[in-house]
Design a protein around this motif. Structure first.
Motif, PDB file in Angstrom:
ATOM      1  N   ALA A 144       5.789   3.915   0.121  1.00 40.39           N
ATOM      2  CA  ALA A 144       6.833   5.203   1.100  1.00 40.39           C
ATOM      3  C   ALA A 144       7.925   5.223   2.064  1.00 40.39           C
ATOM      4  CB  ALA A 144       5.503   6.288   1.310  1.00 40.39           C
ATOM      5  N   ALA A 145       7.489   4.299   2.876  1.00 38.10           N
ATOM      6  CA  ALA A 145       8.769   3.541   4.210  1.00 38.10           C
ATOM      7  C   ALA A 145       9.517   2.832   2.672  1.00 38.10           C
ATOM      8  CB  ALA A 145       8.220   2.598   4.740  1.00 38.10           C
ATOM      9  N   LYS A 202       1.380   2.982   2.338  1.00 36.38           N
ATOM     10  CA  LYS A 202       2.118   4.137   3.440  1.00 36.38           C
ATOM     11  C   LYS A 202       3.672   2.850   2.937  1.00 36.38           C
ATOM     12  CE  LYS A 202       1.888   2.460   8.168  1.00 36.38           C
ATOM     13  NZ  LYS A 202       1.673   1.445   8.622  1.00 36.38           N
ATOM     14  N   SER A 203       3.799   1.525   2.672  1.00 38.67           N
ATOM     15  CA  SER A 203       5.248   0.616   2.721  1.00 38.67           C
ATOM     16  C   SER A 203       5.756   0.820   1.993  1.00 38.67           C
ATOM     17  CB  SER A 203       4.486  -0.921   2.013  1.00 38.67           C
ATOM     18  OG  SER A 203       5.952  -1.850   1.727  1.00 38.67           O
ATOM     19  N   ASN A 213       9.398  -4.120   3.128  1.00 36.80           N
ATOM     20  CA  ASN A 213       8.785  -2.612   1.816  1.00 36.80           C
ATOM     21  C   ASN A 213       9.660  -2.343   1.112  1.00 36.80           C
ATOM     22  OD1 ASN A 213       6.955  -1.983   4.056  1.00 36.80           O
ATOM     23  ND2 ASN A 213       8.533  -1.369   5.733  1.00 36.80           N
ATOM     24  N   ASP A 224       0.505  -1.577  -0.410  1.00 35.45           N
ATOM     25  CA  ASP A 224       0.062   0.389  -0.461  1.00 35.45           C
ATOM     26  C   ASP A 224       0.847   1.126   0.478  1.00 35.45           C
ATOM     27  OD1 ASP A 224       1.199  -0.030   2.515  1.00 35.45           O
ATOM     28  OD2 ASP A 224      -1.193  -0.423   3.180  1.00 35.45           O
TER      29      ASP A 224
END
Ligand code: HEC
Length: 136
Positions: free
Chosen positions: A50-51, A47-48, A124, A45
């Motif tokens: 971006a990390a 968030k992952s 990630n 997703d």
């Protein structure tokens, strides 16, 4: 005495030839079957990804380049070349294979299970490098 010198000389020649061969023809990197089949537990997703991007910028860009093309600033110093991450050959690998290679490293590719000991960080990264393929 002559024999000893000849022996040392041929050992040197052998080393030089094998080195040259390895540099010219990168050996295929075989991942153990149980690792290729490992499922990715981290959803890709926003968030992952971006990390993963933040980790990639910090730890990988110098060699792999900003877009994963294998054109980072450190490449001229390396003996082995990083693959183009946008390529079909790279993207056709399973998540488990990429995760294994990031963790274990080989030659110039560092072993990131030491510097990034959290599995989640490395998943990630897998999720982020997938995005290089999507752009093609
Ligand atoms: C010092 C340079 C360097 C750094 C830093 C580096 N790599 Fe690599 N990487 C390489 C090289 C060189 C190879 C090719 C190694 C080989 O085939 O023996 C490679 C290979 C890989 C592969 C396998 C490529 C394939 O074709 O299967 C992956 C995946 C990878 N790197 C991910 C990463 C990630 C993610 C990071 C950051 C966390 C990273 N690398 C940091 C140099 C680097």
């Amino acid at each position: 005495m002559k024999k000893a010198i000849l022996c040392i000389l041929s050992a040197f020649v052998f080393i030089i030839i094998t080195e040259a061969f390895q540099t010219a023809q990168q050996q295929p990197w075989v991942v153990p079957e149980k690792n290729t089949k490992m499922a990715n537990p981290v959803k890709a997703d926003a968030k992952s990804i971006a990390a993963g991007k933040a980790l990639f910028t910090k730890n990988c860009v110098d060699c792999h380049g900003k877009k994963g093309l294998g054109d980072g600033s450190k490449v001229p110093e390396l003996k082995t070349t990083p693959a183009d991450m946008t390529s079909q050959a790279f993207q056709s690998q399973t998540d488990g294979s990429l995760f294994y290679k990031i963790a274990e490293g080989r030659k110039d590719m560092p072993k990131f299970k030491k510097d990034l000991p959290e599995d989640e960080d490395r998943w990630n990264l897998v999720n982020y490098v997938r995005s290089f393929g999507a752009k093609k």
